[in-house]
Motif scaffolding. Structure first.
Motif, PDB file in Angstrom:
ATOM      1  N   TYR A 230       1.023  -1.277   0.091  1.00 55.95           N
ATOM      2  CA  TYR A 230       0.114   0.206  -0.013  1.00 55.95           C
ATOM      3  C   TYR A 230       0.945   1.252  -0.140  1.00 55.95           C
ATOM      4  CZ  TYR A 230      -3.938  -3.061   1.151  1.00 55.95           C
ATOM      5  OH  TYR A 230      -4.580  -4.197   0.986  1.00 55.95           O
ATOM      6  N   ASN A 272      -5.697   6.665  -3.242  1.00 53.42           N
ATOM      7  CA  ASN A 272      -5.865   7.750  -1.954  1.00 53.42           C
ATOM      8  C   ASN A 272      -4.484   8.487  -1.569  1.00 53.42           C
ATOM      9  OD1 ASN A 272      -4.591   6.318   0.314  1.00 53.42           O
ATOM     10  ND2 ASN A 272      -5.779   4.804  -0.339  1.00 53.42           N
ATOM     11  N   THR A 309      -4.872  10.336   5.094  1.00 61.10           N
ATOM     12  CA  THR A 309      -4.831   8.965   4.807  1.00 61.10           C
ATOM     13  C   THR A 309      -3.904   8.536   5.819  1.00 61.10           C
ATOM     14  OG1 THR A 309      -2.824   9.244   3.464  1.00 61.10           O
ATOM     15  CG2 THR A 309      -4.863   9.264   2.414  1.00 61.10           C
ATOM     16  N   ASP A 345      -8.882   1.227  -1.826  1.00 62.87           N
ATOM     17  CA  ASP A 345      -8.245   1.478  -0.298  1.00 62.87           C
ATOM     18  C   ASP A 345      -8.587   2.871   0.030  1.00 62.87           C
ATOM     19  OD1 ASP A 345      -6.446   0.681   1.915  1.00 62.87           O
ATOM     20  OD2 ASP A 345      -5.516   2.434   0.978  1.00 62.87           O
ATOM     21  N   LEU A 346      -8.923   3.192   1.416  1.00 62.16           N
ATOM     22  CA  LEU A 346      -9.355   4.375   2.007  1.00 62.16           C
ATOM     23  C   LEU A 346     -10.144   5.203   0.921  1.00 62.16           C
ATOM     24  CD1 LEU A 346      -6.082   5.470   3.799  1.00 62.16           C
ATOM     25  CD2 LEU A 346      -8.021   3.996   4.645  1.00 62.16           C
ATOM     26  N   THR A 349     -11.139   9.169   1.180  1.00 60.26           N
ATOM     27  CA  THR A 349     -10.132  10.091   0.726  1.00 60.26           C
ATOM     28  C   THR A 349     -10.612  10.499  -0.923  1.00 60.26           C
ATOM     29  OG1 THR A 349      -8.685   9.415   2.224  1.00 60.26           O
ATOM     30  CG2 THR A 349      -7.786  10.761   0.465  1.00 60.26           C
ATOM     31  N   GLU A 381     -13.811   0.845   0.538  1.00 61.36           N
ATOM     32  CA  GLU A 381     -13.321   0.906   2.045  1.00 61.36           C
ATOM     33  C   GLU A 381     -13.796   2.251   2.429  1.00 61.36           C
ATOM     34  OE1 GLU A 381      -9.482  -0.315   4.625  1.00 61.36           O
ATOM     35  OE2 GLU A 381      -9.305   1.353   3.300  1.00 61.36           O
ATOM     36  N   TRP A 383     -13.597   4.397   4.809  1.00 58.41           N
ATOM     37  CA  TRP A 383     -12.948   4.976   5.910  1.00 58.41           C
ATOM     38  C   TRP A 383     -11.688   5.745   5.516  1.00 58.41           C
ATOM     39  CZ3 TRP A 383     -14.814  -0.141   7.011  1.00 58.41           C
ATOM     40  CH2 TRP A 383     -13.572  -0.968   6.845  1.00 58.41           C
ATOM     41  N   ASP A 384     -11.383   6.674   6.380  1.00 58.16           N
ATOM     42  CA  ASP A 384      -9.759   7.283   6.231  1.00 58.16           C
ATOM     43  C   ASP A 384      -9.594   7.659   7.598  1.00 58.16           C
ATOM     44  OD1 ASP A 384     -10.915   9.680   6.376  1.00 58.16           O
ATOM     45  OD2 ASP A 384     -10.183  10.281   4.486  1.00 58.16           O
ATOM     46  N   GLY A 389     -14.220  10.197   9.441  1.00 57.30           N
ATOM     47  CA  GLY A 389     -13.352   9.345   8.573  1.00 57.30           C
ATOM     48  C   GLY A 389     -14.074   7.856   8.776  1.00 57.30           C
TER      49      GLY A 389
END
Length: 688
Positions: A230, A272, A309, A345-346, A349, A381, A383-384, A389
């Motif tokens: 990541y 992100n 992030t 991912d995340l 954001t 996903e 959230w961040d 978040g």
């Protein structure tokens, strides 16, 4: 000297047309852009070509005679004013953001930083004039695209079963895979892997990041590595170490092999943030090309990044050229390599603007209207680490979401926590309280109990506490609240009663996962009793801790998972295309009904009793030819007397039970639910 022609501003990147190559690079704030060509080893800079044309912020030029295999990079000049967010430094060789293939790895040296590293708190304001070229990987001009050949499986969402895996980790210790291809895409297409995926019945493999990524300097200094990936360095190029043959075609061949086996491929993508970190991070690509355009700066203080992030920076997805880069990358992987979906991912954001998260962000609209991406599975996903978040259930229709609340509630329920029955029932029924608006469907909820981030299933029932000492951070990293239960002993044991309980708890978790409405996601290795030795943050463990251990494979557990997958595929009652709401069908049966252990409809008192940990639920299929499913659960530590609910339309047959102690089938007959157990019945309509 190569002859420079005007070229075109699009497509961006390096594109060979059979005679020469067009180069195009976006930088809205640069004063000049220089293309640097290198020898085959990437060690000597053979030529510099100043791109004289700039159209709408894209610098471009065409060079005749430049063929596939040519190594190149860029030097971008402009104002050096870090306090204003401008970090141009022509001394630094920069990677093409659209690079399709990389040569070499980052060789960590202070010359890779745009500023001179020192203890001065204002060090990042002072330009470093050392040349970074010899420490940088180079982009490679590639030949025209070779598309995947096999048709996509096109699995309908309700029948999807996802298997989250790591290209390297899944294959490194498989005894039947040749040593020379372990850890690569070629290994994923080996018959040993494909036959296993078919045996357990999954329909999609979700691969952790395969975009080229950077190794963190601080991890290498501790003899560790960025194993998970990541930390993206190139959104259009695969991680070089995952190519056993070194050829891009290896990816397409692997996707074809999986497609031929009826298995879709989903990529975990990290749009992100990038590997360039915060204002003290290296200058490798975007930071030196156009820092102000590519990244979100801290409002009112562009010297610093808005670290939404937790990784130092966040891409400015509201900028049209950054948005275009993301869209171009997604379309490449979907069209050229045949990928069937993406997990973002995340993803929170990606949808942020100056006012916070916006489910109507232009990037989401771009994805949802794109003729290629609308045929892909899109998973967020939700959230961040920024303000507000956690936004589970807030993404627009067309996106599915990782349901972290499903994970937490299910873990707490089977650990025996009181007062969880009502919350568990909501999660078991696809979390309609979160997702049932704007015509979203049950597959909006991607259900999981374990994932790469956290305990494996084996460790979930074997450890109360994390054991991350091997990460070198004094066990301070990773989540502290795992909602786990070690069944009476911390870590591995030879005590037969504890081992039996752990095995039953695994079956409880897996049965819950596969019978829940929504989409199940299984972590690779959970069907094999894989352990990470209690490590719940194995991001830096490119070794036996992070790799799947095939030696401890339990054939009985593997077959149990395969049976659960078969039940899910065959029974529309548990793989529904619509949320259950309690509405009646033509036979007078509601699509869902909840019962207490006496076989009576659940009352408010039953739901609100904090000590109640047992119940039954009946799911009825939407079509009259299907069979109903009855699930009886007891999460308490004691036996519970019970009765099969009386449903005069159905004849019940026990399909499976997690204690492996079958009980009677007859409606109304008294029976005993074993401690921490699930019983699953199939209901066939009685002819009248």
């Amino acid at each position: 000297m190569s002859t420079l022609k005007e070229g075109r501003p699009y497509p961006r990147g390096a594109h060979f047309d059979g005679k020469g190559t067009n180069f195009a690079l976006f930088s809205d704030h640069a004063s000049s852009v220089t293309l640097c060509l290198f020898d085959a080893q990437g060690e000597s800079e053979t030529e510099r070509v100043t791109l004289k044309e700039c159209t709408n912020g894209v610098w471009h030029g065409y060079l005749e005679g430049i063929k596939p295999g040519q190594l190149y990079g860029y030097r971008v000049d402009g104002v050096w004013a870090p306090a204003e967010g401008l970090r141009f430094n022509h001394n630094k060789l920069l990677l093409d953001p659209y690079a399709r293939k990389l040569s070499g790895q980052i060789k960590w040296d202070n010359a890779l930083f745009g500023y001179t590293i020192s203890d001065d708190p204002d060090a990042d304001l002072h330009m470093d004039e050392r040349d970074s070229a010899k420490f940088m990987p180079k982009a490679i001009v590639v030949k025209p695209d070779v598309l995947t050949k096999s048709p996509k499986p096109d699995i309908r969402w309700p029948k999807t079963i996802i298997y989250e895996a790591h290209v390297r980790g899944l294959t490194m210790q498989h005894p039947l895979i040749p040593n020379d291809i372990r850890g690569t895409f070629a290994a994923l297409s080996d018959s040993a892997i494909i036959s296993h995926l078919q045996r357990i019945g999954v329909t999609a493999i979700e691969l952790m990041p395969i975009h080229a990524f950077a190794q963190d300097r601080h991890l290498l200094d501790r003899n560790l590595s960025n194993y998970w990936g990541y930390n993206t360095l190139a959104y259009f190029a695969p991680e070089p170490s995952y190519l056993g043959s070194g050829a891009l075609e290896e990816i397409a061949k692997t996707v074809d092999a999986l497609h031929d086996a009826g298995i879709e491929v989903i990529l975990d993508v990290v749009y992100n943030h990038t590997c360039e970190g915060n204002h003290l991070g290296p200058t490798l690509c975007w930071k030196g090309i156009d820092n102000l355009s590519y990244y979100k700066e801290l409002p009112g203080n562009p010297r610093y990044y808005d670290n939404l992030t937790g990784c130092g920076n966040a891409l400015n997805t509201s900028h049209p050229k950054v948005m275009q880069m993301i869209m171009d990358s997604l379309r490449l992987w979907a069209s050229v390599y045949g990928v069937d979906g993406f997990r973002f991912d995340l993803a929170l954001t990606l949808g942020r603007n100056e006012n916070g998260f916006n489910r109507d962000h232009a990037l989401f609209h771009a994805m949802l209207q794109d003729p290629i991406l609308t045929r892909c599975k899109l998973i967020a996903e939700p959230w961040d680490v920024g303000p507000g978040g956690f936004q589970l259930g807030s993404f627009p229709p067309g996106f599915s979401e990782w349901n972290g609340d499903y994970r937490d509630v299910t873990r707490q329920f089977w650990a025996g926590k009181e007062g969880m029955l009502s919350r568990f029932a909501s999660r078991f029924a696809a979390s309609s309280d979160l997702f049932n608006d704007q015509h979203r469907r049950p597959w909006s909820s991607v259900n999981f109990i374990t994932a790469h981030d956290g305990f494996t299933l084996h460790d979930l029932v074997s450890y109360n506490e994390k054991h991350n000492e091997a990460n070198g951070e004094n066990n301070q990293d990773g989540a502290n609240d795992n909602h786990s239960w070690n069944c009476g002993h911390e870590g591995e044991t030879d005590q037969e009663d504890i081992l039996a309980l752990r095995a039953q708890q695994k079956r409880n978790f897996l049965t819950t996962l596969f019978l829940s409405q929504g989409i199940p996601m299984l972590l690779a290795g959970d069907e094999l009793n894989n352990s990470q030795q209690g490590n719940n943050n194995a991001y830096c463990q490119d070794n036996e801790i992070g790799w799947v251990n095939w030696e401890n494979a339990d054939d009985a557990l593997i077959d149990f998972v395969g049976e659960l997958a078969r039940l899910r595929k065959e029974h529309n009652a548990i793989s529904r295309a619509e949320f259950v709401t309690g509405k009646l069908n033509e036979h007078g049966n509601s699509d869902v009904a909840w019962f207490n252990v006496n076989g009576e409809p659940m009352s408010n008192e039953d739901w609100n009793d904090p000590c109640n940990k047992a119940m039954a639920v009946k799911f009825v299929p939407p079509d009259k030819t299907g069979h109903a499913i009855l699930v009886m659960l007891n999460a308490s530590h004691v036996t519970v007397p019970a009765r099969i609910p009386y449903c005069d339309s159905y004849d019940w047959k026990l399909l499976l039970d997690t204690p492996l102690k079958p009980i009677p089938n007859q409606q109304g007959e008294e029976l005993v639910l074993e401690p921490r157990s699930i019983y699953v019945y199939e209901g066939r309509l009685i002819s009248r």
